[in-house]
Design a protein around this motif. Structure first.
Motif, PDB file in Angstrom:
ATOM      1  N   UNK A 110       0.822  -1.211   0.000  1.00 45.86           N
ATOM      2  CA  UNK A 110       0.000   0.000   0.000  1.00 45.86           C
ATOM      3  C   UNK A 110       0.856   1.261   0.000  1.00 45.86           C
ATOM      4  N   UNK A 111       1.916   1.256  -0.787  1.00 40.32           N
ATOM      5  CA  UNK A 111       2.844   2.387  -0.879  1.00 40.32           C
ATOM      6  C   UNK A 111       3.046   2.769  -2.347  1.00 40.32           C
ATOM      7  N   UNK A 112       3.825   3.811  -2.572  1.00 40.78           N
ATOM      8  CA  UNK A 112       4.295   4.223  -3.910  1.00 40.78           C
ATOM      9  C   UNK A 112       3.129   4.383  -4.889  1.00 40.78           C
ATOM     10  N   UNK A 113       3.107   3.610  -5.978  1.00 39.44           N
ATOM     11  CA  UNK A 113       2.074   3.776  -7.000  1.00 39.44           C
ATOM     12  C   UNK A 113       0.672   3.475  -6.478  1.00 39.44           C
ATOM     13  N   UNK A 114       0.557   2.651  -5.459  1.00 35.63           N
ATOM     14  CA  UNK A 114      -0.739   2.391  -4.839  1.00 35.63           C
ATOM     15  C   UNK A 114      -1.338   3.706  -4.348  1.00 35.63           C
ATOM     16  N   UNK A 115      -0.543   4.475  -3.619  1.00 31.36           N
ATOM     17  CA  UNK A 115      -1.003   5.749  -3.071  1.00 31.36           C
ATOM     18  C   UNK A 115      -1.315   6.740  -4.187  1.00 31.36           C
ATOM     19  N   UNK A 116      -0.439   6.806  -5.173  1.00 32.91           N
ATOM     20  CA  UNK A 116      -0.658   7.707  -6.312  1.00 32.91           C
ATOM     21  C   UNK A 116      -1.943   7.337  -7.056  1.00 32.91           C
ATOM     22  N   UNK A 117      -2.132   6.044  -7.310  1.00 36.72           N
ATOM     23  CA  UNK A 117      -3.329   5.606  -8.031  1.00 36.72           C
ATOM     24  C   UNK A 117      -4.608   5.888  -7.248  1.00 36.72           C
ATOM     25  N   UNK A 118      -4.528   5.830  -5.933  1.00 40.11           N
ATOM     26  CA  UNK A 118      -5.690   6.154  -5.124  1.00 40.11           C
ATOM     27  C   UNK A 118      -6.153   7.584  -5.398  1.00 40.11           C
ATOM     28  N   UNK A 119      -5.211   8.503  -5.452  1.00 41.02           N
ATOM     29  CA  UNK A 119      -5.534   9.901  -5.741  1.00 41.02           C
ATOM     30  C   UNK A 119      -6.079  10.045  -7.163  1.00 41.02           C
ATOM     31  N   UNK A 120      -5.437   9.375  -8.104  1.00 45.40           N
ATOM     32  CA  UNK A 120      -5.854   9.474  -9.510  1.00 45.40           C
ATOM     33  C   UNK A 120      -7.274   8.939  -9.694  1.00 45.40           C
ATOM     34  N   UNK A 121      -7.588   7.773  -9.104  1.00 46.79           N
ATOM     35  CA  UNK A 121      -8.941   7.240  -9.242  1.00 46.79           C
ATOM     36  C   UNK A 121      -9.985   8.180  -8.642  1.00 46.79           C
ATOM     37  N   UNK A 122      -9.652   8.834  -7.548  1.00 42.23           N
ATOM     38  CA  UNK A 122     -10.587   9.803  -6.981  1.00 42.23           C
ATOM     39  C   UNK A 122     -10.907  10.915  -7.967  1.00 42.23           C
ATOM     40  N   UNK A 123      -9.878  11.461  -8.599  1.00 49.21           N
ATOM     41  CA  UNK A 123     -10.085  12.512  -9.603  1.00 49.21           C
ATOM     42  C   UNK A 123     -10.858  11.970 -10.802  1.00 49.21           C
ATOM     43  N   UNK A 124     -10.505  10.774 -11.260  1.00 48.67           N
ATOM     44  CA  UNK A 124     -11.184  10.188 -12.414  1.00 48.67           C
ATOM     45  C   UNK A 124     -12.675   9.994 -12.155  1.00 48.67           C
TER      46      UNK A 124
END
Length: 142
Positions: A110-124
């Motif tokens: 639950x680090x690195x790209x996991x965290x980044x993707x969480x933010x991206x999916x929220x925006x999407x």
């Protein structure tokens, strides 16, 4: 446990479930909220190729496209993204809106790209809602 981490988002959209499903299962729909650079047919077993200016490209294999859910498997992307899955489920809510859940699962941590993707999916998801409600394309990334 490998692959035990999933990120999840839920949003309510003032559009019927079929309109939301089309936004998630057609090239025109994906261009309306995700990126204008979409290649693919959306047929089962085929790839959605999503290209982003200045960002990594993604390829998602369409593994399920049912009236109530869609499943994609990542075949190209940065870091630990390859092999993860995105499941979109949608259903009519009691108030006439459509409830949409996205689960991006199969992450080894639950680090690195996991965290980044969480933010991206929220925006999407907010772009998906705006597109499904208005019909006006405004992709999150170009």
């Amino acid at each position: 446990m490998a692959g035990a981490h999933s990120l999840k988002h839920e949003i309510f959209i003032s559009a019927d479930p079929e309109k939301v499903r089309r936004a998630l299962s057609t090239a025109e729909g994906l261009r309306g909220w995700n990126t204008p650079h979409v290649e693919g047919s959306g047929d089962l077993g085929t790839l959605w190729n999503l290209k982003y200016f200045g960002r990594p490209d993604f390829a998602w294999r369409v593994d399920r496209d049912d009236p109530e859910d869609i499943l994609w498997t990542c075949t190209k992307g940065p870091g630990d993204a390859v092999g993860t899955t995105a499941t979109f489920s949608f259903a009519a809510a009691a108030d006439g809106r459509t409830r949409v859940n996205v689960t991006h699962g199969g992450w080894p941590h639950d680090e690195a790209n996991f965290t980044k993707c969480n933010t991206i999916w929220g925006a999407l998801m907010h772009h998906l809602r705006a597109y499904a409600e208005s019909g006006v394309a405004d992709p999150a990334y170009s």
